[in-house]
Design a protein around this motif. Sequence first.
Motif, PDB file in Angstrom:
ATOM      1  N   ARG A  20      22.113 -21.766  93.591  1.00 48.10           N
ATOM      2  CA  ARG A  20      21.058 -22.734  93.242  1.00 48.10           C
ATOM      3  C   ARG A  20      21.360 -23.445  91.930  1.00 48.10           C
ATOM      4  O   ARG A  20      21.094 -24.645  91.787  1.00 48.10           O
ATOM      5  CB  ARG A  20      19.707 -22.019  93.175  1.00 48.10           C
ATOM      6  CG  ARG A  20      19.216 -21.563  94.558  1.00 48.10           C
ATOM      7  CD  ARG A  20      18.008 -20.660  94.434  1.00 48.10           C
ATOM      8  NE  ARG A  20      16.903 -21.325  93.767  1.00 48.10           N
ATOM      9  CZ  ARG A  20      15.909 -20.664  93.156  1.00 48.10           C
ATOM     10  NH1 ARG A  20      15.911 -19.342  93.124  1.00 48.10           N
ATOM     11  NH2 ARG A  20      14.940 -21.335  92.583  1.00 48.10           N
ATOM     12  N   LEU A  21      21.908 -22.725  90.961  1.00 54.17           N
ATOM     13  CA  LEU A  21      22.265 -23.366  89.689  1.00 54.17           C
ATOM     14  C   LEU A  21      23.364 -24.399  89.926  1.00 54.17           C
ATOM     15  O   LEU A  21      23.314 -25.506  89.387  1.00 54.17           O
ATOM     16  CB  LEU A  21      22.739 -22.324  88.680  1.00 54.17           C
ATOM     17  CG  LEU A  21      21.673 -21.353  88.158  1.00 54.17           C
ATOM     18  CD1 LEU A  21      22.331 -20.173  87.445  1.00 54.17           C
ATOM     19  CD2 LEU A  21      20.696 -22.067  87.220  1.00 54.17           C
ATOM     20  N   ALA A  22      24.342 -24.048  90.765  1.00 55.72           N
ATOM     21  CA  ALA A  22      25.433 -24.989  91.063  1.00 55.72           C
ATOM     22  C   ALA A  22      24.892 -26.227  91.766  1.00 55.72           C
ATOM     23  O   ALA A  22      25.433 -27.311  91.627  1.00 55.72           O
ATOM     24  CB  ALA A  22      26.496 -24.309  91.916  1.00 55.72           C
ATOM     25  N   ALA A  23      23.792 -26.052  92.515  1.00 58.94           N
ATOM     26  CA  ALA A  23      23.207 -27.171  93.257  1.00 58.94           C
ATOM     27  C   ALA A  23      22.135 -27.898  92.436  1.00 58.94           C
ATOM     28  O   ALA A  23      21.255 -28.542  93.007  1.00 58.94           O
ATOM     29  CB  ALA A  23      22.638 -26.676  94.581  1.00 58.94           C
ATOM     30  N   ASP A  24      22.200 -27.802  91.119  1.00 55.26           N
ATOM     31  CA  ASP A  24      21.288 -28.543  90.215  1.00 55.26           C
ATOM     32  C   ASP A  24      19.837 -28.106  90.308  1.00 55.26           C
ATOM     33  O   ASP A  24      18.945 -28.887  89.956  1.00 55.26           O
ATOM     34  CB  ASP A  24      21.282 -30.059  90.504  1.00 55.26           C
ATOM     35  CG  ASP A  24      22.644 -30.690  90.400  1.00 55.26           C
ATOM     36  OD1 ASP A  24      23.485 -30.124  89.706  1.00 55.26           O
ATOM     37  OD2 ASP A  24      22.836 -31.766  91.000  1.00 55.26           O
ATOM     38  N   ASP A  25      19.567 -26.912  90.803  1.00 57.20           N
ATOM     39  CA  ASP A  25      18.173 -26.493  90.994  1.00 57.20           C
ATOM     40  C   ASP A  25      17.659 -25.896  89.677  1.00 57.20           C
ATOM     41  O   ASP A  25      17.896 -24.729  89.383  1.00 57.20           O
ATOM     42  CB  ASP A  25      18.128 -25.467  92.123  1.00 57.20           C
ATOM     43  CG  ASP A  25      16.712 -25.047  92.464  1.00 57.20           C
ATOM     44  OD1 ASP A  25      15.779 -25.389  91.700  1.00 57.20           O
ATOM     45  OD2 ASP A  25      16.548 -24.372  93.489  1.00 57.20           O
ATOM     46  N   ASP A  26      16.952 -26.724  88.890  1.00 57.64           N
ATOM     47  CA  ASP A  26      16.536 -26.227  87.577  1.00 57.64           C
ATOM     48  C   ASP A  26      15.453 -25.159  87.674  1.00 57.64           C
ATOM     49  O   ASP A  26      15.247 -24.394  86.726  1.00 57.64           O
ATOM     50  CB  ASP A  26      16.126 -27.373  86.639  1.00 57.64           C
ATOM     51  CG  ASP A  26      15.155 -28.345  87.277  1.00 57.64           C
ATOM     52  OD1 ASP A  26      15.296 -28.611  88.484  1.00 57.64           O
ATOM     53  OD2 ASP A  26      14.258 -28.843  86.586  1.00 57.64           O
ATOM     54  N   LEU A  29      17.021 -22.000  87.010  1.00 60.67           N
ATOM     55  CA  LEU A  29      17.233 -21.707  85.584  1.00 60.67           C
ATOM     56  C   LEU A  29      15.962 -21.123  84.966  1.00 60.67           C
ATOM     57  O   LEU A  29      16.023 -20.190  84.162  1.00 60.67           O
ATOM     58  CB  LEU A  29      17.662 -22.979  84.843  1.00 60.67           C
ATOM     59  CG  LEU A  29      18.033 -22.784  83.373  1.00 60.67           C
ATOM     60  CD1 LEU A  29      19.260 -21.891  83.218  1.00 60.67           C
ATOM     61  CD2 LEU A  29      18.281 -24.126  82.675  1.00 60.67           C
ATOM     62  N   HIS A  30      14.816 -21.651  85.358  1.00 59.32           N
ATOM     63  CA  HIS A  30      13.540 -21.096  84.876  1.00 59.32           C
ATOM     64  C   HIS A  30      13.421 -19.620  85.264  1.00 59.32           C
ATOM     65  O   HIS A  30      13.033 -18.786  84.446  1.00 59.32           O
ATOM     66  CB  HIS A  30      12.356 -21.848  85.480  1.00 59.32           C
ATOM     67  CG  HIS A  30      12.238 -23.261  84.997  1.00 59.32           C
ATOM     68  ND1 HIS A  30      11.034 -23.899  84.826  1.00 59.32           N
ATOM     69  CD2 HIS A  30      13.177 -24.169  84.663  1.00 59.32           C
ATOM     70  CE1 HIS A  30      11.244 -25.133  84.401  1.00 59.32           C
ATOM     71  NE2 HIS A  30      12.533 -25.317  84.306  1.00 59.32           N
ATOM     72  N   TRP A  66      23.867 -22.825  82.679  1.00 58.56           N
ATOM     73  CA  TRP A  66      23.460 -24.036  83.412  1.00 58.56           C
ATOM     74  C   TRP A  66      24.626 -25.007  83.538  1.00 58.56           C
ATOM     75  O   TRP A  66      24.784 -25.680  84.560  1.00 58.56           O
ATOM     76  CB  TRP A  66      22.281 -24.665  82.675  1.00 58.56           C
ATOM     77  CG  TRP A  66      21.774 -25.969  83.213  1.00 58.56           C
ATOM     78  CD1 TRP A  66      21.760 -27.166  82.567  1.00 58.56           C
ATOM     79  CD2 TRP A  66      21.169 -26.213  84.508  1.00 58.56           C
ATOM     80  NE1 TRP A  66      21.191 -28.133  83.373  1.00 58.56           N
ATOM     81  CE2 TRP A  66      20.824 -27.583  84.557  1.00 58.56           C
ATOM     82  CE3 TRP A  66      20.901 -25.408  85.614  1.00 58.56           C
ATOM     83  CZ2 TRP A  66      20.223 -28.180  85.663  1.00 58.56           C
ATOM     84  CZ3 TRP A  66      20.307 -26.001  86.730  1.00 58.56           C
ATOM     85  CH2 TRP A  66      19.968 -27.358  86.739  1.00 58.56           C
TER      86      TRP A  66
END
Lengths: 191, 326
Positions: A20-26, A29-30, A66
């Motif tokens: 998910r982090l690789a797919a820009d899913d912020d 990160l939260h 990130w």
Amino acid sequence: VVLVQMPRSAAARDEEFRLRLAADDDSALHEVYDLFSPVVYGLAARVTANTEAARDVTQEVFIDLWSRPLAFDPKRGSLRSWLAMLAHRRAVDWVRREVHRRRLPEAAPGFDRLPTVEDEVVAADVARCVRGVVEGLPPPLLDVIECTYYHGNTCRQAAVVLGIPEGTVKSRLRRALACIGDELQRKGLIS
Amino acid sequence: MDERLHREVKEALAAWVVDACPAEETSRIVAHAESCPACATEVDRLRIVTDQLAVAAQAPPPPDLRDAVLSAALRVRTPSVVPANAPLADAYADQIDRLDRVLASLTSAQWNAPVARHGSVRQMVAHLAGNDAMLAADVGLPTITGAQATAGQLHRQWRVQAQALARYTSSREALLRREVRLAGTRPARGPAHAALVQRGFETWIHADDIRTVTGGPAEPPRPHQLKLIADLGASLLPRALRAAGRSHRDRTARLILTGAASGEWSIPLDPETTPGPPAVTVRADMEDFCRLLANRHDPRTFPHQAEGDPALAADLLFVTATLGCD
């Protein structure tokens, strides 16, 4: 080689976070921040003994994750372990820069004999249990863990602080980590 | 291997994992540990202990730090909010949501219920996740290798992967043009744009397969997704006709699809033919045509009207039914 299997769900969760982090899913990160910031911040605060530095380290660690999520390799260990490693390196770097900046003699950073458990609000069972294990080490082994891992000294600095040869610091570190590993395994905290 | 170096490094590993080695020693250790499996294993083992030492130091961060860290991170790498191709992103995301709801409603007996072509519902979802993973790998996303031990884990793994795929691929213009592997019974390649249309298409078809098992009504996709699927099918047909040995040089078919969405295509019946006046005109319902593309219709009984050469229409419909993903 994976020696210690995490619970399947934790390993799968770490892989999901990485994807998910690789797919820009912020939002990932939260979630990662909410799960692991106490370890990252707590460790940084402990090593630097400076809340501003601990904030900076925490920020740098999560920005690093990130920016480069694929640098984390789930086959080599858990995400928490990865973040703790990043936090420790950065905290130790800060301590060493600070020593240099103040032109303190190499051995100057002293260390508290015991962690200030009372000051810490966190009462997670696992954390308390691990603390118990660390504090239960024979004093010569506890000293080298405190002086290096928790205070950011190199083996050479620790040798000066503790008044023992550098080779002894290294061998005690090996024994200390082995003892802690055995004890945590006995308590079922790691497998 | 240099035995002396190995012994030295092995003895220094504990010091290294607590970051107590000077920089010059660190680089020597890293270089050796990367090529020495025994030392690498020892490092992994020691890191499990230092991880616990970190846990022992955990303390709540100041509450205001959360926003500071997250907004600083987003300044460093800002995810695109607007997909490069919104209709494409919406179509796939919509089907992911629908299949997610279908899977969430399944009983364990239904997960194991037989379905045509794939054994069971569960095997079909694993097949779908496998085709998704193929595109994920081709666009450079990591794949989840994790547990599929339970239906719940498989469901979750499929969803996380599909959502990541939809978000990542549809937000990058350049990526949508990159050539990737397409799913299907024959090896084929095409732009990631086409692969993403396929992902949404296959997700819809399998959700419908499951609805058949559970006795629910078939659910057509939104009209704009039907149009995307029909466009993809029309673009693949000339090559597929050739591959199936049913191409016709200098012949063009006109395809007119109507219903929830409509469109017209001039389809050369051979990849080297430039479209000309139609030798046959085929009219059908667009949703039906999309199901034919998925081989969920028998091409021999497919409801359509053909004007012109009926043999050409038969070849066109026959080959259309070979273009699905399973």
